[in-house]
Design a protein around this motif. Structure first.
Motif, short mmCIF file in Angstrom:
data_model
loop_
_atom_site.label_atom_id
_atom_site.label_comp_id
_atom_site.label_asym_id
_atom_site.label_seq_id
_atom_site.Cartn_x
_atom_site.Cartn_y
_atom_site.Cartn_z
N CYS A 1 0.82 -1.21 0.00
CA CYS A 1 0.00 0.00 0.00
C CYS A 1 0.86 1.26 0.00
O CYS A 1 0.55 2.23 -0.70
N ALA A 2 1.94 1.26 0.77
CA ALA A 2 2.83 2.42 0.80
C ALA A 2 3.45 2.67 -0.57
O ALA A 2 3.63 3.82 -0.98
N GLU A 3 3.77 1.59 -1.27
CA GLU A 3 4.36 1.73 -2.61
C GLU A 3 3.34 2.22 -3.63
O GLU A 3 3.67 2.99 -4.53
N THR A 4 2.10 1.77 -3.51
CA THR A 4 1.11 2.10 -4.53
C THR A 4 0.35 3.39 -4.26
O THR A 4 -0.28 3.93 -5.17
N VAL A 5 0.42 3.92 -3.03
CA VAL A 5 -0.33 5.14 -2.72
C VAL A 5 0.19 6.32 -3.54
O VAL A 5 -0.58 7.20 -3.94
N GLU A 6 1.47 6.36 -3.83
CA GLU A 6 2.03 7.43 -4.65
C GLU A 6 1.48 7.36 -6.07
O GLU A 6 1.12 8.38 -6.67
N ALA A 7 1.40 6.15 -6.62
CA ALA A 7 0.82 5.99 -7.95
C ALA A 7 -0.65 6.38 -7.95
O ALA A 7 -1.14 6.98 -8.91
N LEU A 8 -1.35 6.07 -6.87
CA LEU A 8 -2.76 6.45 -6.75
C LEU A 8 -2.89 7.98 -6.73
O LEU A 8 -3.76 8.54 -7.38
N GLU A 9 -2.00 8.62 -6.00
CA GLU A 9 -2.01 10.09 -5.95
C GLU A 9 -1.82 10.67 -7.35
O GLU A 9 -2.54 11.60 -7.74
N ASP A 10 -0.88 10.13 -8.11
CA ASP A 10 -0.66 10.60 -9.48
C ASP A 10 -1.89 10.36 -10.35
O ASP A 10 -2.26 11.21 -11.17
N LEU A 11 -2.50 9.21 -10.19
CA LEU A 11 -3.69 8.88 -10.97
C LEU A 11 -4.83 9.85 -10.67
O LEU A 11 -5.52 10.31 -11.59
N ILE A 12 -5.01 10.16 -9.40
CA ILE A 12 -6.05 11.11 -9.02
C ILE A 12 -5.75 12.50 -9.59
O ILE A 12 -6.64 13.17 -10.12
N ARG A 13 -4.50 12.92 -9.52
CA ARG A 13 -4.11 14.22 -10.08
C ARG A 13 -4.41 14.30 -11.58
O ARG A 13 -4.76 15.36 -12.08
N ASP A 14 -4.23 13.19 -12.26
CA ASP A 14 -4.48 13.17 -13.71
C ASP A 14 -5.97 13.29 -14.04
O ASP A 14 -6.31 13.62 -15.17
N THR A 15 -6.83 13.02 -13.07
CA THR A 15 -8.27 13.01 -13.37
C THR A 15 -9.01 14.24 -12.86
O THR A 15 -10.16 14.43 -13.21
N VAL A 16 -8.37 15.08 -12.03
CA VAL A 16 -9.07 16.25 -11.48
C VAL A 16 -8.68 17.52 -12.23
O VAL A 16 -7.67 17.55 -12.94
N TYR B 1 -7.30 21.81 -8.54
CA TYR B 1 -7.29 20.92 -7.38
C TYR B 1 -6.05 20.03 -7.30
O TYR B 1 -5.82 19.39 -6.28
N LYS B 2 -5.26 19.98 -8.35
CA LYS B 2 -4.13 19.06 -8.42
C LYS B 2 -3.15 19.23 -7.25
O LYS B 2 -2.68 18.25 -6.68
N GLU B 3 -2.83 20.47 -6.90
CA GLU B 3 -1.85 20.71 -5.83
C GLU B 3 -2.42 20.41 -4.44
O GLU B 3 -1.67 20.28 -3.49
N LYS B 4 -3.71 20.29 -4.34
CA LYS B 4 -4.34 20.00 -3.05
C LYS B 4 -4.33 18.51 -2.72
O LYS B 4 -4.67 18.12 -1.61
N ILE B 5 -3.97 17.71 -3.70
CA ILE B 5 -3.96 16.26 -3.49
C ILE B 5 -2.61 15.86 -2.91
O ILE B 5 -1.58 16.01 -3.56
N ASP B 6 -2.65 15.40 -1.68
CA ASP B 6 -1.43 15.00 -0.99
C ASP B 6 -1.73 13.77 -0.14
O ASP B 6 -2.51 13.82 0.80
N MET B 7 -1.13 12.66 -0.50
CA MET B 7 -1.37 11.41 0.22
C MET B 7 -0.14 10.98 1.02
O MET B 7 -0.02 9.83 1.41
N MET B 8 0.75 11.94 1.29
CA MET B 8 1.96 11.63 2.06
C MET B 8 1.59 11.12 3.46
O MET B 8 2.23 10.20 3.98
N GLY B 9 0.56 11.69 4.05
CA GLY B 9 0.12 11.24 5.38
C GLY B 9 -0.30 9.78 5.38
O GLY B 9 0.03 9.03 6.29
N GLN B 10 -1.01 9.37 4.34
CA GLN B 10 -1.43 7.98 4.23
C GLN B 10 -0.22 7.07 4.02
O GLN B 10 -0.14 5.99 4.61
N GLN B 11 0.71 7.52 3.20
CA GLN B 11 1.91 6.72 2.95
C GLN B 11 2.72 6.56 4.24
O GLN B 11 3.18 5.47 4.56
N GLU B 12 2.85 7.63 5.00
CA GLU B 12 3.56 7.56 6.28
C GLU B 12 2.84 6.64 7.27
O GLU B 12 3.49 5.92 8.03
#
Length: 122
Positions: A33-48, A52-63
């Motif tokens: 999950c820690a490895e894939t959450v970054e890819a998920l963040e990028d995927l979400i950025r590509d769709t919004v 809103y792109k800069e507001k997407i930050d999943m570093m907390g979830q990865q940590e």
């Protein structure tokens, strides 16, 4: 898995036999999950929308996944330390000065092997 209070304020865990596998599954899942959450963040950025792109930050979830992984590793190590408490006491009670040569396996070595071997693939 209940923590036991210790003088050094470090949590001590007794892991029931066989539950090491469950803890290892938790570690593996959190690492994935820690490895894939970054890819998920990028995927979400590509769709919004751009605003809103800069507001997407999943570093907390990865940590959080990394924190759970670290805690699970501490639980495994603590569980093994607790399982090996008796043979370690046996080892420290031996008067090593009386040994001239290395010989057969000691009781404490056989006990340690019995506790560790089921979880080591050969």
């Amino acid at each position: 898995m209940q923590p036991e209070p210790t003088p050094a304020h470090t949590a001590s865990y007794r892991v029931p036999p066989g539950e090491e596998i469950t803890v290892c599954h938790v570690i593996g899942t959190c690492e994935y999950c820690a490895e894939t959450v970054e890819a998920l963040e990028d995927l979400i950025r590509d769709t919004v929308d751009d605003e809103y792109k800069e507001k997407i930050d999943m570093m907390g979830q990865q940590e959080a996944f990394h924190d759970i992984t670290a805690k699970a590793i501490r639980i495994l190590v603590s569980g093994l330390e607790n399982r090996l408490e008796e043979p370690l006491k046996m080892m420290t009670a031996i008067n090593w000065a009386m040994f001239v040569e290395v010989g057969e396996e000691s009781d404490y070595v056989r006990y340690m092997h019995k506790e560790i071997q089921p979880y080591v693939s050969t």
